[in-house]
Design a protein around this motif. Sequence first.
Motif, mmCIF file in Angstrom:
data_model
loop_
_atom_site.group_PDB
_atom_site.id
_atom_site.type_symbol
_atom_site.label_atom_id
_atom_site.label_comp_id
_atom_site.label_asym_id
_atom_site.label_seq_id
_atom_site.Cartn_x
_atom_site.Cartn_y
_atom_site.Cartn_z
ATOM 1 N N SER A 77 -10.844 13.844 11.011
ATOM 2 C CA SER A 77 -11.055 13.952 9.569
ATOM 3 C C SER A 77 -9.742 13.725 8.814
ATOM 4 C CB SER A 77 -11.621 15.333 9.244
ATOM 5 O OG SER A 77 -11.784 15.487 7.867
ATOM 6 N N GLU A 78 -8.658 14.290 9.305
ATOM 7 C CA GLU A 78 -7.355 14.096 8.662
ATOM 8 C C GLU A 78 -6.926 12.632 8.715
ATOM 9 O OE1 GLU A 78 -4.614 16.806 10.491
ATOM 10 O OE2 GLU A 78 -5.667 18.577 9.724
ATOM 11 N N ILE A 79 -7.170 11.978 9.828
ATOM 12 C CA ILE A 79 -6.840 10.559 9.959
ATOM 13 C C ILE A 79 -7.652 9.737 8.965
ATOM 14 C CG2 ILE A 79 -7.041 8.556 11.505
ATOM 15 C CD1 ILE A 79 -6.348 10.548 13.827
ATOM 16 N N ALA A 80 -8.934 10.053 8.840
ATOM 17 C CA ALA A 80 -9.788 9.331 7.888
ATOM 18 C C ALA A 80 -9.298 9.527 6.458
ATOM 19 C CB ALA A 80 -11.231 9.793 8.034
ATOM 20 N N GLU A 81 -8.886 10.739 6.112
ATOM 21 C CA GLU A 81 -8.380 11.001 4.762
ATOM 22 C C GLU A 81 -7.089 10.224 4.498
ATOM 23 O OE1 GLU A 81 -7.688 12.064 0.982
ATOM 24 O OE2 GLU A 81 -9.573 12.270 2.074
ATOM 25 N N LEU A 82 -6.201 10.187 5.483
ATOM 26 C CA LEU A 82 -4.956 9.431 5.332
ATOM 27 C C LEU A 82 -5.244 7.937 5.185
ATOM 28 C CD1 LEU A 82 -2.815 11.331 7.972
ATOM 29 C CD2 LEU A 82 -2.442 11.334 5.488
ATOM 30 N N ALA A 83 -6.185 7.433 5.968
ATOM 31 C CA ALA A 83 -6.560 6.018 5.871
ATOM 32 C C ALA A 83 -7.157 5.718 4.499
ATOM 33 C CB ALA A 83 -7.542 5.660 6.976
ATOM 34 N N SER A 84 -7.936 6.637 3.964
ATOM 35 C CA SER A 84 -8.508 6.476 2.627
ATOM 36 C C SER A 84 -7.399 6.436 1.569
ATOM 37 C CB SER A 84 -9.486 7.623 2.334
ATOM 38 O OG SER A 84 -9.940 7.553 1.014
ATOM 39 N N ALA A 85 -6.406 7.281 1.720
ATOM 40 C CA ALA A 85 -5.280 7.291 0.783
ATOM 41 C C ALA A 85 -4.524 5.959 0.852
ATOM 42 C CB ALA A 85 -4.347 8.460 1.072
ATOM 43 N N ILE A 86 -4.339 5.432 2.057
ATOM 44 C CA ILE A 86 -3.676 4.134 2.210
ATOM 45 C C ILE A 86 -4.482 3.052 1.493
ATOM 46 C CG2 ILE A 86 -3.128 2.312 3.884
ATOM 47 C CD1 ILE A 86 -2.214 4.564 5.793
ATOM 48 N N ASN A 87 -5.792 3.083 1.656
ATOM 49 C CA ASN A 87 -6.642 2.109 0.972
ATOM 50 C C ASN A 87 -6.476 2.209 -0.544
ATOM 51 O OD1 ASN A 87 -8.847 0.096 1.025
ATOM 52 N ND2 ASN A 87 -9.965 1.721 -0.022
ATOM 53 N N ASP A 88 -6.465 3.428 -1.073
ATOM 54 C CA ASP A 88 -6.285 3.620 -2.512
ATOM 55 C C ASP A 88 -4.906 3.139 -2.970
ATOM 56 O OD1 ASP A 88 -8.828 4.638 -2.631
ATOM 57 O OD2 ASP A 88 -8.198 6.736 -2.864
ATOM 58 N N LEU A 89 -3.894 3.367 -2.159
ATOM 59 C CA LEU A 89 -2.553 2.886 -2.503
ATOM 60 C C LEU A 89 -2.520 1.354 -2.552
ATOM 61 C CD1 LEU A 89 -0.421 5.406 -0.451
ATOM 62 C CD2 LEU A 89 -0.345 5.112 -2.946
ATOM 63 N N HIS A 90 -3.209 0.711 -1.629
ATOM 64 C CA HIS A 90 -3.296 -0.753 -1.662
ATOM 65 C C HIS A 90 -3.959 -1.227 -2.957
ATOM 66 C CE1 HIS A 90 -1.705 -2.114 2.167
ATOM 67 N NE2 HIS A 90 -2.368 -1.155 2.782
ATOM 68 N N ILE A 91 -4.998 -0.527 -3.367
ATOM 69 C CA ILE A 91 -5.678 -0.882 -4.622
ATOM 70 C C ILE A 91 -4.721 -0.724 -5.800
ATOM 71 C CG2 ILE A 91 -7.487 -0.168 -6.236
ATOM 72 C CD1 ILE A 91 -9.183 0.505 -3.673
ATOM 73 N N TRP A 92 -4.001 0.394 -5.862
ATOM 74 C CA TRP A 92 -3.043 0.595 -6.947
ATOM 75 C C TRP A 92 -1.938 -0.460 -6.904
ATOM 76 C CZ3 TRP A 92 -3.635 2.826 -11.323
ATOM 77 C CH2 TRP A 92 -4.490 3.908 -11.453
ATOM 78 N N TYR A 93 -1.510 -0.829 -5.712
ATOM 79 C CA TYR A 93 -0.449 -1.835 -5.581
ATOM 80 C C TYR A 93 -0.905 -3.172 -6.158
ATOM 81 C CZ TYR A 93 3.441 -4.408 -3.598
ATOM 82 O OH TYR A 93 4.563 -5.179 -3.444
ATOM 83 N N ARG A 94 -2.160 -3.527 -5.933
ATOM 84 C CA ARG A 94 -2.697 -4.791 -6.446
ATOM 85 C C ARG A 94 -3.002 -4.738 -7.940
ATOM 86 N NH1 ARG A 94 -5.565 -4.481 -1.508
ATOM 87 N NH2 ARG A 94 -7.389 -3.740 -2.640
ATOM 88 N N THR A 95 -3.006 -3.562 -8.529
ATOM 89 C CA THR A 95 -3.312 -3.419 -9.948
ATOM 90 C C THR A 95 -2.378 -4.262 -10.804
ATOM 91 O OG1 THR A 95 -4.212 -1.214 -9.645
ATOM 92 C CG2 THR A 95 -3.494 -1.774 -11.862
ATOM 93 N N GLN A 96 -1.129 -4.334 -10.459
ATOM 94 C CA GLN A 96 -0.163 -5.137 -11.219
ATOM 95 C C GLN A 96 -0.592 -6.598 -11.255
ATOM 96 O OE1 GLN A 96 2.632 -4.322 -12.921
ATOM 97 N NE2 GLN A 96 2.973 -6.441 -13.464
ATOM 98 N N GLN A 97 -1.056 -7.110 -10.127
ATOM 99 C CA GLN A 97 -1.475 -8.504 -10.082
ATOM 100 C C GLN A 97 -2.653 -8.745 -11.022
ATOM 101 O OE1 GLN A 97 -2.226 -8.623 -5.917
ATOM 102 N NE2 GLN A 97 -0.111 -9.032 -5.376
ATOM 103 N N ASP A 98 -3.571 -7.804 -11.091
ATOM 104 C CA ASP A 98 -4.723 -7.924 -11.975
ATOM 105 C C ASP A 98 -4.290 -7.933 -13.441
ATOM 106 O OD1 ASP A 98 -6.277 -7.879 -9.695
ATOM 107 O OD2 ASP A 98 -6.848 -5.769 -9.912
ATOM 108 N N VAL A 99 -3.336 -7.067 -13.772
ATOM 109 C CA VAL A 99 -2.842 -6.999 -15.158
ATOM 110 C C VAL A 99 -2.102 -8.280 -15.507
ATOM 111 C CG1 VAL A 99 -1.229 -5.811 -16.695
ATOM 112 C CG2 VAL A 99 -2.779 -4.481 -15.225
ATOM 113 N N ASP A 100 -1.267 -8.778 -14.596
ATOM 114 C CA ASP A 100 -0.551 -10.031 -14.837
ATOM 115 C C ASP A 100 -1.528 -11.173 -15.104
ATOM 116 O OD1 ASP A 100 1.941 -8.903 -14.613
ATOM 117 O OD2 ASP A 100 2.251 -9.531 -12.545
ATOM 118 N N ALA A 101 -2.615 -11.207 -14.347
ATOM 119 C CA ALA A 101 -3.616 -12.256 -14.540
ATOM 120 C C ALA A 101 -4.247 -12.161 -15.929
ATOM 121 C CB ALA A 101 -4.693 -12.168 -13.460
ATOM 122 N N LYS A 102 -4.511 -10.933 -16.407
ATOM 123 C CA LYS A 102 -5.065 -10.736 -17.746
ATOM 124 C C LYS A 102 -4.093 -11.246 -18.825
ATOM 125 C CE LYS A 102 -8.166 -6.779 -17.621
ATOM 126 N NZ LYS A 102 -8.341 -5.403 -18.064
#
Length: 105
Positions: A77-102
């Motif tokens: 369960s802890e591993i799954a939560e950490l993996a979920s956090a990594i996924n969310d961090l990847h999404i936040w990291y890509r947010t800049q690219q989305d804003v730049d495109a706008k």
Amino acid sequence: MKRYRFDWNERLQIHTPVLLCEWEQLSIQEQNSLLMDWEVIRGRIPDRIFELERVIIIKQQALYEENCFEESCRLNSEIAELASAINDLHIWYRTQQDVDAKLHQ
């Protein structure tokens, strides 16, 4: 008064932007200021992902060696939560690219 802020996200261990109005309602100066602040925060995301990946590796090793079913479930369960956090961090990291495109549309 600023029409955006950065709130601490305890789970991700980074500040995340919060718009208090629509992006298009921010002045160009506000947009640029927000993007400059965000770029500093965003630059720390790969290091945070690396930290979480290291913790996952340690927990996976413990899981591999664990004989107790309940403890195995907890580690999994802890591993799954950490993996979920990594996924969310990847999404936040890509947010800049989305804003730049706008901004370039």
